[in-house]
Design a protein around this motif. Structure first.
Motif, PDB file in Angstrom:
ATOM      1  N   LEU B 374      -2.973  12.234  -6.476  1.00 37.83           N
ATOM      2  CA  LEU B 374      -2.976  10.515  -6.454  1.00 37.83           C
ATOM      3  C   LEU B 374      -2.291  10.366  -5.454  1.00 37.83           C
ATOM      4  O   LEU B 374      -2.471   9.225  -4.682  1.00 37.83           O
ATOM      5  N   ARG B 375      -1.153  10.672  -4.937  1.00 39.43           N
ATOM      6  CA  ARG B 375      -0.246  10.368  -4.288  1.00 39.43           C
ATOM      7  C   ARG B 375      -0.609  10.586  -2.619  1.00 39.43           C
ATOM      8  O   ARG B 375      -0.694   9.867  -1.600  1.00 39.43           O
ATOM      9  N   GLN B 376      -1.408  11.861  -2.368  1.00 38.73           N
ATOM     10  CA  GLN B 376      -1.609  12.312  -1.108  1.00 38.73           C
ATOM     11  C   GLN B 376      -3.179  11.866  -0.713  1.00 38.73           C
ATOM     12  O   GLN B 376      -3.220  11.744   0.660  1.00 38.73           O
ATOM     13  N   VAL B 377      -3.957  11.632  -1.625  1.00 37.24           N
ATOM     14  CA  VAL B 377      -5.497  11.330  -0.826  1.00 37.24           C
ATOM     15  C   VAL B 377      -5.484   9.962  -0.425  1.00 37.24           C
ATOM     16  O   VAL B 377      -5.104   8.955  -1.119  1.00 37.24           O
ATOM     17  N   ASP B 378      -5.726   9.787   0.697  1.00 35.81           N
ATOM     18  CA  ASP B 378      -5.438   8.608   1.426  1.00 35.81           C
ATOM     19  C   ASP B 378      -6.938   7.703   1.380  1.00 35.81           C
ATOM     20  O   ASP B 378      -7.680   7.399   2.254  1.00 35.81           O
ATOM     21  N   SER B 379      -7.442   7.540   0.249  1.00 32.73           N
ATOM     22  CA  SER B 379      -8.647   6.756  -0.150  1.00 32.73           C
ATOM     23  C   SER B 379      -8.362   5.215  -0.647  1.00 32.73           C
ATOM     24  O   SER B 379      -7.242   5.004  -1.264  1.00 32.73           O
ATOM     25  N   ALA B 380      -9.428   4.194  -0.672  1.00 32.89           N
ATOM     26  CA  ALA B 380      -9.206   3.172  -1.104  1.00 32.89           C
ATOM     27  C   ALA B 380      -8.978   3.254  -2.686  1.00 32.89           C
ATOM     28  O   ALA B 380      -8.290   2.472  -3.352  1.00 32.89           O
ATOM     29  N   ALA B 381      -9.798   4.147  -3.502  1.00 32.84           N
ATOM     30  CA  ALA B 381      -9.481   4.468  -4.912  1.00 32.84           C
ATOM     31  C   ALA B 381      -9.337   5.939  -5.020  1.00 32.84           C
ATOM     32  O   ALA B 381     -10.133   6.636  -4.786  1.00 32.84           O
ATOM     33  N   VAL B 382      -8.373   6.233  -5.784  1.00 35.02           N
ATOM     34  CA  VAL B 382      -8.129   7.734  -6.336  1.00 35.02           C
ATOM     35  C   VAL B 382      -7.820   7.742  -7.621  1.00 35.02           C
ATOM     36  O   VAL B 382      -7.021   6.960  -8.371  1.00 35.02           O
ATOM     37  N   PHE B 383      -8.676   8.581  -8.297  1.00 43.17           N
ATOM     38  CA  PHE B 383      -8.941   8.598  -9.938  1.00 43.17           C
ATOM     39  C   PHE B 383      -8.322   9.757 -10.461  1.00 43.17           C
ATOM     40  O   PHE B 383      -8.655  10.881  -9.805  1.00 43.17           O
ATOM     41  N   ARG B 408      -9.075  -0.698   6.541  1.00 41.03           N
ATOM     42  CA  ARG B 408      -7.887  -0.517   5.651  1.00 41.03           C
ATOM     43  C   ARG B 408      -6.887  -1.758   5.946  1.00 41.03           C
ATOM     44  O   ARG B 408      -5.989  -1.961   5.693  1.00 41.03           O
ATOM     45  N   ILE B 409      -7.635  -2.973   6.657  1.00 41.67           N
ATOM     46  CA  ILE B 409      -7.099  -4.236   7.035  1.00 41.67           C
ATOM     47  C   ILE B 409      -7.403  -5.218   6.005  1.00 41.67           C
ATOM     48  O   ILE B 409      -8.619  -5.195   5.655  1.00 41.67           O
ATOM     49  N   ARG B 412      -8.855  -3.798   0.568  1.00 43.37           N
ATOM     50  CA  ARG B 412      -9.496  -2.444   0.439  1.00 43.37           C
ATOM     51  C   ARG B 412      -9.832  -2.076  -0.740  1.00 43.37           C
ATOM     52  O   ARG B 412      -9.208  -2.485  -1.885  1.00 43.37           O
ATOM     53  N   PRO B 414     -12.308  -2.121  -4.136  1.00 44.69           N
ATOM     54  CA  PRO B 414     -13.133  -3.322  -4.836  1.00 44.69           C
ATOM     55  C   PRO B 414     -12.300  -4.616  -4.553  1.00 44.69           C
ATOM     56  O   PRO B 414     -11.080  -4.762  -4.789  1.00 44.69           O
TER      57      PRO B 414
END
Lengths: 449, 449
Positions: B374-383, B408-409, B412, B414
């Protein structure tokens, strides 16, 4: 693009030195951006305490290398003087021991700031046992293009470390030795677990146009320099640009003003720093103030302080001053435009037509007129009875200032470290599935943070 | 640009009709955007209650004009069927009486929502008697490019009214009569004090390329349609684009998973709606799960539900399935890629290399591994332990959904109505000036909102 940007380099102190300044290919620029992102992910994976420690190491390294930094800086300064660079440019170039100490102190202050990464901005129970958080997160890779001031390199690099971002730096060639040594001192202080490629210093001659093409690997460009630099960058890249090209700020003096206050605010807005982006460029005065001589008093206070006045169609006739070339003009000097307007609506309309949506102010004792102005003027900063010069990150209390943005997307007006952040949605469940929205009973309750 | 965008029109139902579809010049597109901004400023100047009333009038008008809307819509549907348009496209085009009633109901729901404009987001005492507020404010002028669904026009127009924005709409030609009547019904319900030009419907043939050039008068483009539409718009405009071209979402099943949960989440993520942007495209499985047959069980559940599997280099050998063409592939159908990975670090690395930073999920019972992911995955949503299909504005509880952004601006993941807002800084003083920062004693105290 190439041709446009080459214009930026006129007057800089480029010396041929094949070893240092060999032309690089596009893949090198891309490689630097990709490497910066990889390092930034390692930086983000560190604990908050570890990121803080890196900044302490950077501060220590600046102090420990003070002499070396000064020696390189003196070579830049000497070359600049020899080349007949403007006195003000040379002044901005100089790094005194006091400046280096104060930079180290500001890096330590940034280290002690609350960690901007991973803050929970919003928390929702989506369904029983399914909790969603909106958290702050680094933006990714920043490109900073800056002129002169080598201290900007230190400030920006430490902001990038604090906010977990990768960074590419492109400094002015007049400061190339200072930038090179500062970059080396800082990146040497970054631990190997993160890697010095977190912060890339672009030193080649051709690379700005290449960098501006890399919209798939660079997330934000921040130009720090002249209006010309900013508008050239804005017009040649698809990467979002955080900055301001124009600062056409207005002060509107309403008929219900306090005269002393109006004089004080108008003077300060123009004279505190006439070339600043938040300085007044146009003074709008309610038509009733012509009769009771308030207009004349406002004009006198500006003229007595050496401000050259240009009038709109009405003011130039009334005051017998030269006509302004355009209402859309930024003087950046001890000069401004004056115009007489019908009322607050005409003032608002004038600001929307001719302003740059930076900072606009009304001086009035009438609370209703003030609120109307505050509600309707569509600018990044709108003030009632306060100098436009307050429009600044430090004066706003944002701590470290990233810049001032006249864009409407992402960040607007004076921008603090939150301009270098984006968000991530983190959801923690117990195996919930959607199943056509039949598998779940949504609760959608806000959870206090 | 022209050539690229013309590609979008293949397969649409354009009929020559010089009166309606006469080519327009760039100045017309610009004029529409400028007029929309002027009207939006009038809309912003209204009270919150008055803006609410406009939405009620729109809802009433939709119901009152139900028959006319259906008559025009039936002509579109008939033309689409005659032209042999795909069945699914025709289905999206149809406006039943129930759909019109439900649209009117959703407009009333939006009317009853808390006013998003003018909310105080942050409040600071800058100095004694000098108070700064950061407030929410309309973005300006939006351009929405949408395909098929005429109901999108109603949703977007009412969102624009709620958020005080001007709007240019560019709909698909297969829905031109439906769009025209809906646009007329909505703009007729807007009072003259604001003006119907608040919402412009672009009906000409050549105008998308013209509109995409207007980065000085349009603040945001929101494409609502195919990936192809979104990526073509992204690559041809300098206007910020809110949207997602790719949705390459991953589920990583860790060695410490609960098998039943993993099967449930993997199935739902792929099968709940295989063509959705938040559907799983790649399944990553920890290597230890090969030995205890968990990998096989996950594969069976997908294959039994008709999912075609393609393997990475390792999985294709182990499972004897065809090799995937690329890890960067979005199937948008009942198919997905499978690969076996060393551990959670390899999974994270794979996601960073091949994902689109949309939505990624870990299934594990190990809380430490979960938090690391959860901390490292650099995506808009991490589940963690929840289906990727939850990545959606309605499921997140955002109320009205504007879209999903992989940028990213600004916004981000939904995005709710806040994606249509920017901020303004409002300062109220008593005549304070900066005077080289000597004229003022800064206090910089946060004031609770």
């Amino acid at each position: 693009i190439d041709k446009v940007l080459r214009g930026l380099r006129v007057g800089t102190l480029f010396h041929q030195d094949a070893r240092l300044w060999a032309p690089v290919t596009d893949s090198t620029a891309r490689d630097m951006a990709v490497a910066a992102r990889e390092s930034s992910r390692k930086l983000q994976a560190l604990s908050s305490e570890d990121r803080k420690q890196i900044l302490y190491s950077v501060a220590d390294a600046l102090e420990a290398n003070e002499e070396t930094i000064r020696a390189e800086n003196e070579l830049d300064v000497a070359a600049a003087q020899e080349a007949g660079l403007e006195e003000s440019m040379v002044a901005r170039l100089v790094m005194t021991p006091a400046k280096i100490l104060s930079l180290a102190a500001s890096v330590r202050k940034l280290a002690d700031m609350e960690d901007p990464i991973g803050r929970v901005l919003k928390k929702t129970e989506v369904a029983e046992g399914l909790v969603l958080e909106k958290t702050s997160s680094p933006l990714g890779v920043l490109l900073i293009v800056f002129e002169s001031r080598p201290d900007a390199l230190v400030q920006i690099a430490s902001l990038a470390i604090r906010s977990g971002n990768g960074l590419l730096l492109k400094g002015g060639k007049e400061a190339r030795r200072s930038n090179a040594i500062l970059h080396k001192v800082i990146t040497d202080a970054i631990p190997e677990t993160v890697g010095g490629k977190l912060i890339g210093l672009v030193t080649s001659r051709e690379e700005i146009p290449d960098l501006l093409k890399l919209d798939d690997v660079i997330d934000l460009v921040i130009p720090r320099g002249s209006n010309k630099l900013v508008s050239q960058i804005k017009s040649t890249t698809k990467i979002p640009v955080l900055g301001h090209a124009d600062g056409i700020c207005h002060v509107y003096v309403d008929k219900a003003c306090n005269l002393d206050m109006a004089k004080r605010i108008v003077s300060d807005s123009k004279l505190d720093y006439p070339a600043a982006c938040n300085a007044m460029e146009t003074l709008l005065v309610h038509k009733d103030l012509e009769q009771n001589a308030v207009l004349n008093e406002l004009i006198f206070v500006l003229q007595n302080n050496g401000v050259t006045l240009y009038g709109g169609p009405k003011a130039s006739t009334i005051l017998n001053i030269p006509e302004a070339r355009s209402f859309n003009h930024e003087y950046c000097s001890k000069a401004c435009t004056v115009e007489v307007v019908e009322d607050v609506y005409a003032a608002i309309d004038h600001i929307h037509r001719h302003g740059s949506a930076h900072t606009d102010c009304i001086v009035t004792e009438d609370p209703e007129v003030a609120e109307l102005f505050l509600r309707q003027v569509d600018s990044a900063a709108v003030f009632h009875n306060a100098s436009t010069r307050f429009s600044d990150g430090f004066r706003f209390g944002l701590g470290a200032e990233v810049g001032i943005s006249t864009g409407r997307i992402h960040a607007r007006g004076p921008v603090g470290v939150e301009g270098l952040l984006t968000t991530r949605w983190i959801m923690r469940g117990k195996g919930q599935v959607v199943d056509g929205d039949n598998g779940i009973a949504y609760t959608h309750q806000d959870i206090p943070i």
